[in-house]
Scaffold this motif. Structure first.
Motif, PDB file in Angstrom:
ATOM      1  N   ARG A 135       0.832  -1.207   0.000  1.00 12.22           N
ATOM      2  CA  ARG A 135       0.000   0.000   0.000  1.00 12.22           C
ATOM      3  C   ARG A 135       0.869   1.261   0.000  1.00 12.22           C
ATOM      4  O   ARG A 135       0.510   2.280  -0.607  1.00 12.22           O
ATOM      5  CB  ARG A 135      -0.948  -0.014   1.202  1.00 12.22           C
ATOM      6  CG  ARG A 135      -2.096  -1.015   1.054  1.00 12.22           C
ATOM      7  CD  ARG A 135      -3.155  -0.819   2.110  1.00 12.22           C
ATOM      8  NE  ARG A 135      -2.704  -1.241   3.424  1.00 12.22           N
ATOM      9  CZ  ARG A 135      -2.759  -2.497   3.880  1.00 12.22           C
ATOM     10  NH1 ARG A 135      -3.262  -3.460   3.107  1.00 12.22           N
ATOM     11  NH2 ARG A 135      -2.342  -2.797   5.094  1.00 12.22           N
ATOM     12  N   SER A 172       1.963   1.791  -3.473  1.00 14.50           N
ATOM     13  CA  SER A 172       0.846   2.324  -4.247  1.00 14.50           C
ATOM     14  C   SER A 172       0.739   3.837  -4.076  1.00 14.50           C
ATOM     15  O   SER A 172       0.478   4.559  -5.047  1.00 14.50           O
ATOM     16  CB  SER A 172      -0.462   1.648  -3.819  1.00 14.50           C
ATOM     17  OG  SER A 172      -1.567   2.234  -4.450  1.00 14.50           O
ATOM     18  N   ARG A 173       0.944   4.320  -2.861  1.00 17.00           N
ATOM     19  CA  ARG A 173       0.819   5.761  -2.599  1.00 17.00           C
ATOM     20  C   ARG A 173       1.982   6.555  -3.197  1.00 17.00           C
ATOM     21  O   ARG A 173       1.872   7.765  -3.397  1.00 17.00           O
ATOM     22  CB  ARG A 173       0.723   6.017  -1.085  1.00 17.00           C
ATOM     23  CG  ARG A 173      -0.575   5.539  -0.460  1.00 17.00           C
ATOM     24  CD  ARG A 173      -0.741   6.092   0.939  1.00 17.00           C
ATOM     25  NE  ARG A 173       0.248   5.557   1.858  1.00 17.00           N
ATOM     26  CZ  ARG A 173       0.086   4.437   2.574  1.00 17.00           C
ATOM     27  NH1 ARG A 173      -1.038   3.729   2.453  1.00 17.00           N
ATOM     28  NH2 ARG A 173       1.022   4.023   3.388  1.00 17.00           N
ATOM     29  N   ARG A 193      -6.219  -6.763 -10.576  1.00 21.45           N
ATOM     30  CA  ARG A 193      -6.597  -5.444 -10.067  1.00 21.45           C
ATOM     31  C   ARG A 193      -7.838  -4.900 -10.794  1.00 21.45           C
ATOM     32  O   ARG A 193      -8.740  -4.332 -10.183  1.00 21.45           O
ATOM     33  CB  ARG A 193      -5.408  -4.482 -10.238  1.00 21.45           C
ATOM     34  CG  ARG A 193      -5.737  -2.993 -10.189  1.00 21.45           C
ATOM     35  CD  ARG A 193      -6.266  -2.568  -8.837  1.00 21.45           C
ATOM     36  NE  ARG A 193      -6.475  -1.134  -8.787  1.00 21.45           N
ATOM     37  CZ  ARG A 193      -7.559  -0.499  -9.217  1.00 21.45           C
ATOM     38  NH1 ARG A 193      -8.557  -1.202  -9.758  1.00 21.45           N
ATOM     39  NH2 ARG A 193      -7.664   0.807  -9.106  1.00 21.45           N
ATOM     40  N   THR A 227     -11.224  -1.052  -0.192  1.00 22.61           N
ATOM     41  CA  THR A 227     -10.280  -0.013  -0.594  1.00 22.61           C
ATOM     42  C   THR A 227      -8.843  -0.415  -0.278  1.00 22.61           C
ATOM     43  O   THR A 227      -7.932  -0.211  -1.092  1.00 22.61           O
ATOM     44  CB  THR A 227     -10.604   1.318   0.116  1.00 22.61           C
ATOM     45  OG1 THR A 227     -11.936   1.713  -0.218  1.00 22.61           O
ATOM     46  CG2 THR A 227      -9.632   2.408  -0.300  1.00 22.61           C
ATOM     47  N   ALA A 228      -8.642  -1.019   0.900  1.00 20.00           N
ATOM     48  CA  ALA A 228      -7.300  -1.458   1.294  1.00 20.00           C
ATOM     49  C   ALA A 228      -6.784  -2.550   0.353  1.00 20.00           C
ATOM     50  O   ALA A 228      -5.602  -2.563  -0.012  1.00 20.00           O
ATOM     51  CB  ALA A 228      -7.318  -1.965   2.735  1.00 20.00           C
ATOM     52  N   GLN A 229      -7.666  -3.472  -0.035  1.00 21.94           N
ATOM     53  CA  GLN A 229      -7.251  -4.532  -0.946  1.00 21.94           C
ATOM     54  C   GLN A 229      -6.896  -3.984  -2.323  1.00 21.94           C
ATOM     55  O   GLN A 229      -5.929  -4.443  -2.949  1.00 21.94           O
ATOM     56  CB  GLN A 229      -8.363  -5.575  -1.061  1.00 21.94           C
ATOM     57  CG  GLN A 229      -8.526  -6.421   0.191  1.00 21.94           C
ATOM     58  CD  GLN A 229      -9.745  -7.332   0.116  1.00 21.94           C
ATOM     59  OE1 GLN A 229     -10.753  -7.001  -0.518  1.00 21.94           O
ATOM     60  NE2 GLN A 229      -9.656  -8.486   0.770  1.00 21.94           N
ATOM     61  N   ILE A 230      -7.653  -2.991  -2.801  1.00 23.21           N
ATOM     62  CA  ILE A 230      -7.341  -2.359  -4.079  1.00 23.21           C
ATOM     63  C   ILE A 230      -5.966  -1.694  -4.019  1.00 23.21           C
ATOM     64  O   ILE A 230      -5.157  -1.801  -4.946  1.00 23.21           O
ATOM     65  CB  ILE A 230      -8.422  -1.318  -4.451  1.00 23.21           C
ATOM     66  CG1 ILE A 230      -9.730  -2.025  -4.829  1.00 23.21           C
ATOM     67  CG2 ILE A 230      -7.950  -0.434  -5.597  1.00 23.21           C
ATOM     68  CD1 ILE A 230      -9.645  -2.820  -6.104  1.00 23.21           C
ATOM     69  N   GLN A 231      -5.679  -1.017  -2.906  1.00 23.85           N
ATOM     70  CA  GLN A 231      -4.378  -0.377  -2.749  1.00 23.85           C
ATOM     71  C   GLN A 231      -3.253  -1.407  -2.703  1.00 23.85           C
ATOM     72  O   GLN A 231      -2.165  -1.169  -3.239  1.00 23.85           O
ATOM     73  CB  GLN A 231      -4.367   0.477  -1.480  1.00 23.85           C
ATOM     74  CG  GLN A 231      -5.232   1.726  -1.564  1.00 23.85           C
ATOM     75  CD  GLN A 231      -5.228   2.518  -0.279  1.00 23.85           C
ATOM     76  OE1 GLN A 231      -4.840   2.022   0.777  1.00 23.85           O
ATOM     77  NE2 GLN A 231      -5.648   3.777  -0.364  1.00 23.85           N
ATOM     78  N   THR A 232      -3.517  -2.539  -2.073  1.00 25.98           N
ATOM     79  CA  THR A 232      -2.521  -3.601  -2.021  1.00 25.98           C
ATOM     80  C   THR A 232      -2.226  -4.143  -3.419  1.00 25.98           C
ATOM     81  O   THR A 232      -1.065  -4.354  -3.795  1.00 25.98           O
ATOM     82  CB  THR A 232      -3.003  -4.752  -1.121  1.00 25.98           C
ATOM     83  OG1 THR A 232      -3.213  -4.256   0.205  1.00 25.98           O
ATOM     84  CG2 THR A 232      -1.982  -5.875  -1.071  1.00 25.98           C
ATOM     85  N   ASP A 264      -2.699  -2.524  -6.222  1.00 29.72           N
ATOM     86  CA  ASP A 264      -1.996  -1.457  -6.938  1.00 29.72           C
ATOM     87  C   ASP A 264      -0.501  -1.475  -6.601  1.00 29.72           C
ATOM     88  O   ASP A 264       0.349  -1.306  -7.481  1.00 29.72           O
ATOM     89  CB  ASP A 264      -2.578  -0.091  -6.568  1.00 29.72           C
ATOM     90  CG  ASP A 264      -3.876   0.214  -7.300  1.00 29.72           C
ATOM     91  OD1 ASP A 264      -4.135  -0.454  -8.322  1.00 29.72           O
ATOM     92  OD2 ASP A 264      -4.621   1.092  -6.845  1.00 29.72           O
ATOM     93  N   GLY A 265      -0.200  -1.677  -5.328  1.00 36.30           N
ATOM     94  CA  GLY A 265       1.201  -1.737  -4.909  1.00 36.30           C
ATOM     95  C   GLY A 265       1.940  -2.903  -5.531  1.00 36.30           C
ATOM     96  O   GLY A 265       3.100  -2.770  -5.951  1.00 36.30           O
TER      97      GLY A 265
END
Length: 312
Positions: free
Chosen positions: A7, A10-11, A52, A189-194, A196-197
């Protein structure tokens, strides 16, 4: 812990791309080991990206076949043939620059285009459709270009190479969609960020392998590298800007972003498998430099995309 790290990546995706480019240039010893795993890494990147996006976001290729095939015909066939005709008229068709320009515009979009779309906040599902259609039609669109190019005697095993690439794309994409349906049918949302990372990490590792060959060229002929890099940026960003400008106020406004990414981020590396080494020898530095504008697109061009698409 791994989820938190992904994550974080991802950021800071754009910073990670810069680190990947720098690592490829500064640590060429990675090249030998990573090159062996490059096909596997590309397939893994496609799988993670499909995971994703999900099949729901990517479906609709059949419905969008008309605009998709039309776009492919323009970008992969009409454009390189137009450049080839212009270069013939100018007496420049046998130069290395001409070869680079024709081959790069004849290639389909890179498999990492979906990641670029995600980083730019565009429709990655549409982007995946562009990749699949472009790669699927590549054996047909590239043959006239190769036959008419004065620097290429035979198309070699271009059909086999393109078919293999398409098989990898379809197989990896299908696996990603299956994993999404089984494990992340409604991701948080957290899983999507994971996810993405994970995609960013795979993308950055691949660029290390692709950029490593430029290290020796930079030490031996920095001026030549600079000129090839300038050409690469001019082609990539010129095609993206022209596509956005041409489509932003048309009925294809909704897909202008993905088509612009596909227009300026081409998989010229396909020709390293499909053409004899002596044909590509004059433009090997260009192929390495070509990675620079592609990986810097989400860093240097977000404002261009925002302005062009908001004005539509």
């Amino acid at each position: 812990m791994m989820g938190g790290l992904l994550r974080l990546l991802s950021r800071h995706a754009r910073l990670c791309l810069i680190i990947g480019l720098a690592a490829g240039l500064l640590f060429p010893t990675f090249k030998t080991w990573l090159a062996l795993w490059l096909p596997v890494m590309v397939a893994a990147l496609l799988t993670v990206t499909a995971l994703r996006i999900g099949h729901k976001a990517a479906r609709g290729a059949a419905r969008d076949l008309r605009w998709g095939l039309g776009a492919v015909a323009v970008l992969q066939l009409a454009l390189p043939l137009a450049f080839l005709g212009l270069l013939h008229a100018l007496g420049l068709a046998n130069t290395p620059v001409a070869l680079a320009l024709v081959l790069v515009t004849a290639a389909p979009a890179i498999s990492g285009s979906t990641n670029l779309a995600l980083l730019l906040g565009l429709d990655a599902g549409r982007m995946m459709q562009v990749i699949v259609l472009g790669t699927a039609t590549f054996p047909l669109t590239v043959l006239p270009v190769l036959f008419l190019s004065p620097q290429i005697d035979t198309p070699s095993d271009i059909l086999t190479s393109a078919a293999l690439v398409l098989l990898v794309i379809l197989g990896a994409t299908a696996l990603g969609f299956f994993l999404r349906a089984v494990f992340y049918p409604n991701p948080s949302t957290a899983q999507i960020q994971t996810l993405d990372g994970a995609s960013v990490l795979a993308f950055c590792v691949i660029v290390v392998a692709l950029m490593a060959p430029l290290n020796a060229a930079l030490r031996a002929a920095p001026g030549q590298v600079a000129l090839w890099a300038l050409l690469a940026f001019a082609i990539s960003y010129g095609l993206q800007a022209a596509t956005l400008l041409a489509l932003r106020k048309t009925s294809l406004h909704a897909v202008a972003g993905p088509l612009a990414i596909g227009a300026g981020n081409r998989n010229i590396a396909l020709f390293r498998v499909a053409l004899p080494p002596d044909v590509l020898a004059p433009i090997l530095i260009f192929i390495g430099c070509w990675q620079l504008p592609m990986y810097l697109t989400p860093i240097l061009l977000p404002q261009l995309y925002r302005k062009a698409l908001s004005d539509g």
